[in-house]
Design an enzyme around this catalytic site. Structure first.
Site, short mmCIF file in Angstrom:
data_model
loop_
_atom_site.label_atom_id
_atom_site.label_comp_id
_atom_site.label_asym_id
_atom_site.label_seq_id
_atom_site.Cartn_x
_atom_site.Cartn_y
_atom_site.Cartn_z
N HIS A 43 0.83 -1.20 0.00
CA HIS A 43 0.00 0.00 0.00
C HIS A 43 0.87 1.26 0.00
CE1 HIS A 43 -3.97 -1.96 1.55
NE2 HIS A 43 -3.84 -2.01 0.24
N ASP A 64 0.71 4.07 1.46
CA ASP A 64 1.05 4.73 2.72
C ASP A 64 2.12 3.94 3.48
OD1 ASP A 64 -0.82 2.69 3.20
OD2 ASP A 64 -1.55 3.62 5.02
N HIS A 65 2.62 2.86 2.88
CA HIS A 65 3.71 2.08 3.49
C HIS A 65 4.92 1.95 2.56
CE1 HIS A 65 1.43 0.58 7.07
NE2 HIS A 65 0.43 0.93 6.29
N HIS A 102 -4.42 -8.90 5.90
CA HIS A 102 -4.53 -7.53 5.38
C HIS A 102 -4.57 -7.50 3.85
CE1 HIS A 102 -4.49 -3.22 5.55
NE2 HIS A 102 -3.40 -3.14 4.80
N GLU A 119 -0.30 -1.17 14.65
CA GLU A 119 -1.25 -0.24 14.02
C GLU A 119 -2.50 -0.13 14.89
OE1 GLU A 119 -4.38 -0.81 11.77
OE2 GLU A 119 -3.94 -2.79 10.89
#
Length: 615
Positions: free
Chosen positions: A69, A71-72, A156, A202
């Site tokens: 993803h 954002d990672h 995930h 998280e």
């Protein structure tokens, strides 16, 4: 030694995940993401905090990406190719395969379509990926002589991992994003029970506890079905990898069962390309997908087609999966501008949207107009439907993982501050584990574990091996327990390895003479009688002098008798031993400062009589 956790991103926010942990001198960067809701300098982590000179190779021991993803992983090409980091980069095999697709898709949207400044090029992406070292599940990688890492299945999205890192005796786990429950195409997170000094987790859904997924799936299907049955178009903004596959499997199955002929479209060739990888990487999917794969590939969707841009204005109902998710840019936002003004249409938001995105604005209420990135406004008359199909774990999952691992400390990242603070209080009160919620740029320091390796003497080991059985009767059966204990002494001599010896060996090891065990004991005693206090004190003093010839410093007062000390071989009766808690194994016992009050002399005479018989 301390473990320092520096949060460069996802501190009290969701976006640009980046955490740098220092363990016994080794610096590990976990994730290198970008913020999907920012278009200024806040988009990337502030790497200058790590090194003002830009010498990241001598600052960072290694960099680990947990999943694909943006954002990672979104800042990775910028960090390696523009900032100049050339050290080791680790990620799982699926993440290495899929990250270039995500990065190139994002670059094309932001640069080619929106005309923004190009922070990294296609060549940068290719060069960056050439530096990546792939990880397999539960494979222990020795990064250098002191640092080892290991990856665990995180659920995930395809290829997502939790990371275990250990330097010396100090160990941590960084979860990245994870899911503690199975879904249609992925399994639940799996990790060994580890001894940890720190867990970095998280906390996207820090205060949300989701119920069964089936009511949520039914609600989503009914909303989409109602829209297309009324002649409307359903827009589902989602990222091309992960949730798109989950929802396509759900809709494809429903379309088959209900015999619905309305077309379902993908907007991006990226999703079609990604499905090839999903078919190849079946071993990373759920057990359900693995079983179905024997007879047919569950990612071969019967009712899903590729979407042509000309179909935006075509009449009639349809369902469209458009990238990217959150309506943050790209084709999904373009379609939204055309479809939002019609009350027949539907925008279904299947997961979390970051603050600053159009998706987040739609979720925050029922706006009649929405401001877009270029300053234009869009009338919103369509239906807005949100269903939590997020692949993130919920509050119960975070608590379950924390209980299972029982770390000495926990740091929460990747969440919204109010929810994170609430979860922090819950972890602290219910589990008794120190919990921290640092903001971006802040560092949390916790103590690290240090073990001293020691040899053990033969005598100590022999004593340890002697059983000490205890028997107890319950209502139904006899219980036998082994409560063996051994008293040892840790001896650490300069330039020699530590050693644990039996207490009887201490004198020999230290080359000293035998020592006398001394006990100090004070107690109030009294006797029944009509004598005055002074008479009783006098009487007791004389009795002690007659009985214990070695007693010295006997002082009398009107209400108290104090004996400086006396000693002798002692073997009290069993009942006296239990009453006093005195060990009868001592060959020589020295009593110090026995203050006997007239207030209770009855017990005093009992002790004197016992001593008289045995001294």
């Amino acid at each position: 030694m301390a473990i320092d956790c520096l949060v460069l991103g996802a501190g009290q926010e969701i976006g640009k995940s980046c955490v740098v942990v220092t363990i016994n001198g080794k610096k590990i960067m976990f994730d290198c993401g970008m913020h999907m809701g920012c278009d200024d300098h806040n988009r990337y982590p502030d790497f200058s905090i790590l090194s003002k000179s830009g010498d990241f190779d001598n600052t960072i021991s290694c960099l680990i990406i947990t999943h694909f993803h943006m954002d990672h992983v979104g800042a990775l090409p910028y960090f390696t190719e523009v900032c100049g980091y050339n050290g080791p980069v680790y990620m799982s095999y699926p993440t290495k395969a899929l990250s270039p697709l995500m990065l190139e898709d994002y670059r094309r949207i932001m640069v080619d379509r929106r005309g923004e400044e190009e922070l990294f090029t296609s060549a940068h992406i290719a060069s960056c990926m050439n530096k990546v070292i792939p990880l397999d599940l539960k494979q222990t990688i020795q990064v250098d002589e002191d640092l080892q890492i290991r990856a665990y299945y995180a659920g995930h999205v395809l290829g997502a991992v939790m990371v275990y890192a250990k330097v010396g005796d100090a160990a941590i786990v960084y979860t990245g994003d994870y899911n503690m429950t199975t879904d249609r195409h992925l399994g639940a997170a799996k990790i060994d029970r580890l001894q940890l000094d720190l867990l970095i987790s998280e906390s996207t859904y820090a205060t949300t506890t989701r119920g069964s997924k089936y009511p949520r799936e039914r609600e989503f299907l009914q909303a989409v079905h109602k829209c297309v049955a009324g002649g409307g178009k359903a827009l589902i903004p989602s990222f091309a990898l992960g949730r798109a596959q989950e929802l396509c499997m759900l809709l494809d199955d429903y379309w088959e069962r209900m015999n619905i002929k309305v077309p379902i479209y993908f907007s991006s060739g990226l999703t079609i390309q990604a499905n090839m990888y999903y078919k190849m990487l079946i071993s990373w999917t759920s057990q359900n997908v693995k079983e179905k794969h024997v007879t047919h590939n569950p990612f071969d969707f019967k009712n899903v087609k590729d979407f042509d841009r000309s179909l935006i204005h075509a009449p009639g109902p349809c369902v469209l999966f458009a990238t990217p998710g959150m309506l943050c840019a790209g084709f999904s936002l373009e379609v939204f501008k055309h479809w939002a003004p019609s009350p027949l249409n539907l925008v279904a938001l299947p997961g979390y949207s970051v603050a600053g995105t159009v998706g987040h604005k739609l979720m925050s209420g029922k706006p009649t107009t929405v401001d877009l990135y270029n300053g234009t406004k869009v009338d919103v008359r369509c239906k807005i439907h949100q269903v939590a199909f997020s692949p993130h774990t919920d509050a119960k999952g975070i608590m379950d993982l924390t209980k299972f691992l029982s770390p000495k400390n926990i740091v929460l990242v990747h969440g919204e501050k109010p929810s994170m603070m609430s979860l922090k209080d819950k972890i602290t009160s219910e589990l008794g584990i120190p919990c921290f919620v640092p903001a971006n740029g802040e560092t949390v320091s916790v103590a690290s574990t240090t073990f001293v390796k020691a040899n053990a003497s033969d005598m100590f080991l022999k004593i340890c091996s002697n059983p000490n059985f205890r028997f107890s009767n319950s209502s139904t059966q006899l219980r036998v327990t082994d409560q063996r204990t051994a008293d040892g002494v840790l001896v650490i001599e300069k330039s020699k390895k530590a050693k644990i010896v039996h207490q009887d060996e201490v004198s020999e090891v230290l080359h000293e003479k035998d020592h006398v065990v001394s006990l100090a004991y004070c107690c109030p005693v009294k006797v029944k009688g009509e004598s005055d206090d002074v008479g009783l004190i006098k009487q007791l003093s004389e009795k002690i002098s007659e009985t214990v010839s070695c007693a010295d410093e006997i002082h009398e007062s009107e209400t108290c008798l104090q004996v400086g000390s006396f000693k002798g071989s002692l073997c009290l009766k069993e009942e006296c031993v239990h009453r006093r808690g005195i060990s009868s194994s001592c060959s020589e016992v020295k009593f110090l400062c026995c203050n006997w009050s007239v207030a209770d002399l009855e017990l005093g005479w009992g002790i004197i009589n016992a001593m008289k018989q045995n001294l």
